[in-house]
Motif scaffolding. Structure first.
Motif, PDB file in Angstrom:
ATOM      1  N   PRO A   1      66.767  39.067  96.805  1.00  0.00           N
ATOM      2  CA  PRO A   1      67.496  39.081  98.071  1.00  0.00           C
ATOM      3  C   PRO A   1      67.326  37.801  98.882  1.00  0.00           C
ATOM      4  O   PRO A   1      68.245  37.019  99.016  1.00  0.00           O
ATOM      5  CB  PRO A   1      66.913  40.290  98.813  1.00  0.00           C
ATOM      6  CG  PRO A   1      66.085  41.038  97.824  1.00  0.00           C
ATOM      7  CD  PRO A   1      65.699  40.048  96.782  1.00  0.00           C
TER       8      PRO A   1
ATOM      9  N   THR B   1      58.568  39.938  99.017  1.00  0.00           N
ATOM     10  CA  THR B   1      58.819  40.332  97.636  1.00  0.00           C
ATOM     11  C   THR B   1      59.924  39.494  97.041  1.00  0.00           C
ATOM     12  O   THR B   1      60.939  39.214  97.669  1.00  0.00           O
ATOM     13  CB  THR B   1      59.185  41.822  97.562  1.00  0.00           C
ATOM     14  OG1 THR B   1      59.940  42.150  98.707  1.00  0.00           O
ATOM     15  CG2 THR B   1      57.935  42.659  97.491  1.00  0.00           C
TER      16      THR B   1
ATOM     17  N   ILE C   1      64.198  42.663  93.739  1.00  0.00           N
ATOM     18  CA  ILE C   1      64.431  44.093  93.896  1.00  0.00           C
ATOM     19  C   ILE C   1      65.146  44.596  92.642  1.00  0.00           C
ATOM     20  O   ILE C   1      66.144  44.023  92.209  1.00  0.00           O
ATOM     21  CB  ILE C   1      65.188  44.424  95.200  1.00  0.00           C
ATOM     22  CG1 ILE C   1      65.375  45.935  95.323  1.00  0.00           C
ATOM     23  CG2 ILE C   1      66.506  43.708  95.318  1.00  0.00           C
ATOM     24  CD1 ILE C   1      65.521  46.412  96.746  1.00  0.00           C
TER      25      ILE C   1
ATOM     26  N   MET D   1      64.649  52.522  93.130  1.00  0.00           N
ATOM     27  CA  MET D   1      64.477  51.113  93.517  1.00  0.00           C
ATOM     28  C   MET D   1      63.010  50.713  93.503  1.00  0.00           C
ATOM     29  O   MET D   1      62.132  51.526  93.778  1.00  0.00           O
ATOM     30  CB  MET D   1      65.051  50.889  94.915  1.00  0.00           C
ATOM     31  CG  MET D   1      66.557  50.949  94.953  1.00  0.00           C
ATOM     32  SD  MET D   1      67.175  50.614  96.616  1.00  0.00           S
ATOM     33  CE  MET D   1      66.620  52.055  97.457  1.00  0.00           C
TER      34      MET D   1
ATOM     35  N   LYS E   1      60.538  47.095  94.471  1.00  0.00           N
ATOM     36  CA  LYS E   1      60.393  45.680  94.806  1.00  0.00           C
ATOM     37  C   LYS E   1      59.249  45.085  94.005  1.00  0.00           C
ATOM     38  O   LYS E   1      58.207  45.737  93.843  1.00  0.00           O
ATOM     39  CB  LYS E   1      60.131  45.511  96.307  1.00  0.00           C
ATOM     40  CG  LYS E   1      61.371  45.711  97.156  1.00  0.00           C
ATOM     41  CD  LYS E   1      61.106  45.291  98.593  1.00  0.00           C
ATOM     42  CE  LYS E   1      62.403  45.198  99.376  1.00  0.00           C
ATOM     43  NZ  LYS E   1      62.192  44.529 100.670  1.00  0.00           N
TER      44      LYS E   1
ATOM     45  N   LYS F   1      56.645  49.095  95.997  1.00  0.00           N
ATOM     46  CA  LYS F   1      56.462  47.700  95.593  1.00  0.00           C
ATOM     47  C   LYS F   1      55.352  47.612  94.560  1.00  0.00           C
ATOM     48  O   LYS F   1      54.396  48.392  94.631  1.00  0.00           O
ATOM     49  CB  LYS F   1      56.049  46.851  96.799  1.00  0.00           C
ATOM     50  CG  LYS F   1      57.048  46.788  97.906  1.00  0.00           C
ATOM     51  CD  LYS F   1      56.430  46.129  99.127  1.00  0.00           C
ATOM     52  CE  LYS F   1      57.407  46.168 100.283  1.00  0.00           C
ATOM     53  NZ  LYS F   1      56.844  45.639 101.506  1.00  0.00           N
TER      54      LYS F   1
END
Lengths: 405, 182
Positions: free
Chosen positions: B42, B49, B52, B67, B69, B110
């Protein structure tokens, strides 16, 4: 994309209402593609031109989670890049929807020169009046006093630091402030976590702004009372509504050049109408101050300054001594103060019913919480006009606040 | 040159950490491809991070897309031989970076992926008609709830059982898809 335009203040991002962002996303043609209810929603932009612009984003829904600010920053970054709008502009739109940017306060003053300009000293006075208004309203929210000086200062400054100065606007001359709505403030700084901050009463930004308006309305009424009676006693009574030397000074500063001035509050729609304050159909409240008020306000400033020993307080304490001439008459008790007043001991005037309650509290070994008018007479403090009295279990409460978190 | 063979390859003049980063991005792409994930970066300059990852599957609960990260780190300080009979190796992470990764109840989970590489790029790749070998291996760790303890850096333990490959990533995404943690 200019990175500088990303909002860096975590508090602003923390306060953004996800609902307002999703409304804006829908408006701009985004579609929700999935969600974890209460945690996040996932969005895509159909028919995006794939010119290297992102077409998916994650909108966090739970502000309590530690990555809320990070994800909100990402989401707003994507949204503003795709919409090709500056972040600040976007936040303003979102604020209009959500109210999280705050209640908007606009001080307007007549200016002799062309619209949008004002003589420098007069402009400075306006900012001074605006700041003094916000500070004195916050101080009064915590406890009532005719004159504060430095009292309640830290609390008031925490509120002021959460306000935003807005752009001025074309008009005679306008000073704009945005006051937080849902953010809460306590007497003790929450960043210094102690037992004292755990159970302290909290006031929302909206409650402080509401008090500002109520107090300024009371100021206007006290001015009218003076014009009818030539007595400043209206200001004494208005202390209960939050009027103080500082508040009167703020109003005086606005009209000190015998000019007309006004304060308009645009109440944030998301929070709904202000409590107990009349507002227009468009959600505004306007208070007008005329230059003719200046002399009375100046007198009131000096008058309230002399009442410095009077304040309205809510205190908790142990009843030590009770006395009254005879049963059925008003009595006086001596209260050893635990909190709520700078006085160590307060002499409290009580009605017969209130007096009976106080004697029962002694018997039950319980403390009292009282609200009334505190006044210093030479070396002793008196509490009169007691408006509320209740027994509380102060020992249990103390044990609870002293327990480790 | 007159056809004289080069004894050493003319590798570009970029510093070793930039090379390692690019190598690891390649590794991550390979793992993501095999696991059936899409991946995007991103704004690596804004958020902590790097990447993604999205893993679509009808098996997921609530959101059909899981999802994750991912923050990438590489080191040549730890060698594969150091890992023999060890259940973890230690990696020093800057506190600011740990604070971005240790959210205890995150909206989006994450992980930190630490790749061990040989010091010299000469030893990183081997290709033949059958395979392309990338050295050495990357390991993952979920740092949610991990406290900052060091003054400016905190040593984190990376389990040697957490090899970062397609199967591991599928497992992580399956758990996230059920509302669990990596």
């Amino acid at each position: 994309m200019n990175r500088d335009s990303l909002p860096s203040d975590p508090q602003i991002l923390q306060d953004v209402d996800p609902l307002s962002v999703s409304t804006e996303l829908l408006r701009q043609g985004w579609r929700q593609a999935g969600e974890k209810p209460g945690v996040y929603s996932r969005w895509t932009l159909p028919d995006s031109d794939k010119m290297g612009r992102p077409n998916t984003l994650v909108l966090p829904l739970d502000p309590v989670r530690g990555d809320f600010v990070e994800l909100m920053r990402d989401a707003l970054d994507v949204l503003s890049r795709v919409a090709a709008r500056p972040q600040a502009d976007l936040l303003k739109t979102l604020g209009k929807v959500s109210g999280e940017i705050g209640d908007e306060l606009r001080w307007r003053r007549e200016s002799a020169v062309e619209a949008g300009r004002i003589a420098w000293p007069a402009g400075r006075q306006m900012y001074h009046a605006a700041e003094l208004s916000l500070l004195s309203a916050a101080k009064a929210r915590l406890s009532r006093s005719a004159y504060y000086g430095n009292k309640n200062g830290r609390f008031a400054h925490r509120f002021l630091e959460s306000c935003m100065m807005g752009q001025t606007d074309v008009g005679s001359y306008i000073v704009t402030a945005f006051a937080p709505v849902r953010k809460t403030f306590g007497e003790h700084d929450p960043s210094i976590s102690t037992a004292r901050t755990a159970n302290q009463p909290l006031f929302t930004g909206r409650e402080i702004t509401e008090l500002l308006i109520v107090a300024l309305q009371s100021t206007q009424e006290a001015v009218e009372h003076y014009e009818r009676s030539s007595s400043l006693s209206g200001f004494d009574d208005a202390v209960k509504q939050g009027v103080s030397k500082e508040m009167a000074e703020a109003a005086f500063t606005l009209v000190s050049q015998r000019n007309d001035a006004e304060l308009t509050v645009l109440w944030s729609p998301a929070q709904g109408p202000a409590v107990g304050i009349p507002e227009s159909a468009t959600g505004e409240t306007t208070l007008e101050f005329s230059g003719a008020m200046a002399d009375t306000l100046e007198r009131a400033v000096h008058h309230l300054g002399t009442l410095s020993d009077v304040e309205y307080v809510t205190v908790v304490g142990w009843v030590k001594v009770v006395s009254r001439p005879r049963r059925g008459e008003d009595g006086v008790v001596r209260l050893q103060v635990l909190r709520g007043s700078d006085a160590g001991t307060l002499r409290v005037e009580l009605t017969p019913t209130q007096f009976d309650l106080a004697t029962k509290a002694i018997a039950a070994d319980r403390a009292l919480r009282l609200t009334g008018r505190q006044e210093r007479l030479r070396t002793s403090y008196w509490l009169t006009q007691v408006s509320s009295i209740e027994e509380i279990d102060a020992r249990a409460e103390r044990a609870a606040t002293e327990a480790p978190n | 040159m007159d056809g004289e063979p080069l004894t050493t390859a003319l590798r570009g003049d970029i510093d070793v950490s930039a090379r390692q980063e690019t190598l690891q991005i390649g590794y991550l792409h390979a793992v993501a491809a095999a696991a059936g994930c899409t991946l995007a970066s991103p704004h690596p300059d804004v958020t902590a991070t790097d990447w993604i990852l999205e893993h679509p599957s009808s098996a997921h609960v609530d959101d059909p897309v899981a999802m994750l990260k991912v923050q990438l780190k590489a080191t040549y300080q730890v060698k594969p031989s150091d890992l023999n009979n060890r259940s973890f190796f230690s990696f020093d992470l800057k506190n600011a970076q740990l604070e971005k990764l240790n959210t205890s109840k995150p909206t989006v989970n994450k992980i930190l992926v630490v790749m061990l590489t040989p010091p010299s790029a000469d030893d990183w790749l081997v290709a033949n008609s059958d395979e392309m070998l990338v050295r050495h291996c990357a390991y993952w760790v979920n740092l949610a709830g991990k406290a900052v303890t060091g003054k400016s850096e905190t040593s984190v333990r990376v389990p040697t059982t957490n090899t970062f490959d397609d199967l591991a990533l599928c497992g992580i995404m399956a758990r996230i898809g059920q509302g669990g943690q990596p």
